[in-house]
Design an enzyme around this catalytic site. Structure first.
Site, PDB file in Angstrom:
ATOM      1  N   HIS A  98      -3.494   6.938   2.117  1.00  0.00           N
ATOM      2  CA  HIS A  98      -3.903   5.778   1.551  1.00  0.00           C
ATOM      3  C   HIS A  98      -5.532   5.464   1.906  1.00  0.00           C
ATOM      4  O   HIS A  98      -5.949   5.815   3.297  1.00  0.00           O
ATOM      5  CB  HIS A  98      -2.825   4.769   1.896  1.00  0.00           C
ATOM      6  CG  HIS A  98      -3.346   3.410   1.961  1.00  0.00           C
ATOM      7  ND1 HIS A  98      -3.673   2.770   0.751  1.00  0.00           N
ATOM      8  CD2 HIS A  98      -3.364   2.448   2.837  1.00  0.00           C
ATOM      9  CE1 HIS A  98      -3.975   1.695   0.780  1.00  0.00           C
ATOM     10  NE2 HIS A  98      -3.675   1.159   1.871  1.00  0.00           N
ATOM     11  N   ASN A 129     -10.143  -0.929  -0.745  1.00  0.00           N
ATOM     12  CA  ASN A 129      -8.702  -0.695  -0.604  1.00  0.00           C
ATOM     13  C   ASN A 129      -7.965  -1.173  -1.770  1.00  0.00           C
ATOM     14  O   ASN A 129      -7.876  -2.374  -1.948  1.00  0.00           O
ATOM     15  CB  ASN A 129      -8.190  -1.265   0.767  1.00  0.00           C
ATOM     16  CG  ASN A 129      -6.519  -1.130   0.912  1.00  0.00           C
ATOM     17  OD1 ASN A 129      -5.793  -0.720  -0.054  1.00  0.00           O
ATOM     18  ND2 ASN A 129      -5.984  -1.725   1.911  1.00  0.00           N
ATOM     19  N   CYS A 161       0.832  -1.373  -0.026  1.00  0.00           N
ATOM     20  CA  CYS A 161      -0.103   0.066   0.030  1.00  0.00           C
ATOM     21  C   CYS A 161       0.943   1.359   0.114  1.00  0.00           C
ATOM     22  O   CYS A 161       0.238   2.501  -0.134  1.00  0.00           O
ATOM     23  CB  CYS A 161      -0.707  -0.179   1.156  1.00  0.00           C
ATOM     24  SG  CYS A 161      -1.958  -1.401   1.104  1.00  0.00           S
TER      25      CYS A 161
END
Ligand code: COA
Length: 339
Positions: free
Chosen positions: A266, A296, A114
């Site tokens: 994020h 996500n 990520c």
């Protein structure tokens, strides 16, 4: 005079297929409310299988080349961030190079999950300012849906992730050193960190060289090829490290939260971003979130959010942008950019 890395443009691509929380309730023991309350996610996009990650990467890359009117002849360096490559090896970098018909330029895959975008921007800045690149394409892409476990056993991770891609076109620009840093477009600073003590808190264990024979029948039966996560540990560390990254980068550039026009964090969990915002003292309107629509998408969350923030007029030329990320590894970081 010195070289500076300017973000010329950003674009994104997500697959058409929308999967709502209600859709997930038909596959596992969960509820729409649980997913919404605990994560902020309302829906995500999934590819129709099989669709390789390089396909999404290529779509987003074509869009940014078109948007910035950049010829494939001009691109002289490619960075590709993904945790879900088409093959175990090689990475997707060379696939993007040939798919776009780029010259035989360097193509480097980045594996920091990520944190792909923040590490990617930092690496891009280093390649550009050292004179190794004048026009760099950074692509972040993920296809995660095939590895998720949609039974009740995998519900803690399956509801979180989505598929998607984003791409940035970065250019070298000569700037006069006497001008105020914040008055010039470009990357000002990056802050990166990692802690391998967290490697097994969020991981896919097999196939891999830690297993005899790469993958055994037991690994397969025990679903060790699916993501394993201790959600609470990830949550706690994400808040701590994203706050650390923001505080460090602001302090060392003599900035305060009020100086930042937009934070694009994020998109792992709306509650993580809200906790980070509160601890750092940012106002709600300073933070851009779109996890509601995409879940996500790992390395692609920040590029997709940057692209949408720009489309919505929330991010404009000259704005001071702060990106923040935390991911498996653990890895984390931040970039400070005059957009
Ligand atoms: N639907 C319904 N219940 C679920 C569920 C789901 N999809 N997933 C887990 N649960 C259950 C758990 O089994 C647990 O049940 P129990 O109390 O009977 O044991 C209960 O919900 C609470 O679990 P808990 O772990 O305390 O929930 P939480 O508030 O921490 O939220 C996460 C769970 C996964 C949403 C949260 O920990 C999180 O988002 N962590 C970070 C994950 C992340 O960001 N990963 C990517 C990093 S880049």
């Amino acid at each position: 005079m010195s070289l500076r890395t300017v973000v010329e443009g950003v674009s994104h691509y997500v697959p058409e297929r929308r999967v709502t929380n209600a859709d997930l309730t038909t596959m596992m023991d969960t509820s729409e409310q649980w997913i919404l309350d605990r994560t902020g996610i309302e829906e995500r996009r999934f590819v129709d299988q099989p669709t390789p990650t390089s396909h999404l990467a290529l779509e987003s890359a074509r869009r940014v080349l078109e948007k910035t009117k950049t010829s494939t002849e001009d691109v002289d360096f490619l960075l590709a961030a993904t945790l879900s490559p088409d093959f175990y090896f090689p990475g997707i970098g060379p696939m993007i190079q040939s798919g776009l018909g780029l010259k035989t330029i360097p193509a480097l895959d980045i594996r920091v999950q990520c944190s792909g975008l923040v590490y990617g921007l930092s690496a891009a800045d280093a390649f550009i300012r050292s004179g190794q690149s004048k026009c760099l394409l950074l692509v972040c892409a993920e296809v995660q849906s095939p590895v998720l476990d949609f039974s009740t056993r995998g519900r803690d991770t399956a509801v979180l992730f989505g598929d998607g891609a984003g791409a940035l076109l970065l250019r070298a620009e000569e700037t006069d050193d006497s001008t105020d840093l914040l008055a010039r477009r470009g990357i000002i600073d990056s802050y990166l960190g990692s802690d391998g003590q967290g490697a097994e808190v969020l991981c896919v264990r097999t196939p891999g060289t830690s297993t005899t024979g790469f993958i055994t029948q037991e690994d397969f039966d025990e679903r060790r090829w699916r993501p394993h996560m201790d959600g609470r540990q990830v949550f706690k560390n994400a808040v701590i490290r994203m706050c650390e990254a923001a505080t460090e980068i602001l302090q060392r550039n003599s900035l305060t939260p009020d100086d930042i026009a937009l934070i694009v964090p994020h998109q792992a969990n709306l509650r993580i971003n809200e906790a980070v915002r509160e601890r750092l003292g940012f106002r709600e309107e300073q933070v851009f979130n779109n996890i509601q629509k995409y879940g996500n998408t790992t390395s692609a969350t920040i590029p997709i959010a940057l692209s949408e923030a720009e489309e919505e007029g929330r991010l404009k030329r000259g704005d001071l942008l702060l990106t923040l990320a935390f991911g498996a590894g653990f890895t984390w970081g931040a970039n400070l950019v005059v957009w």
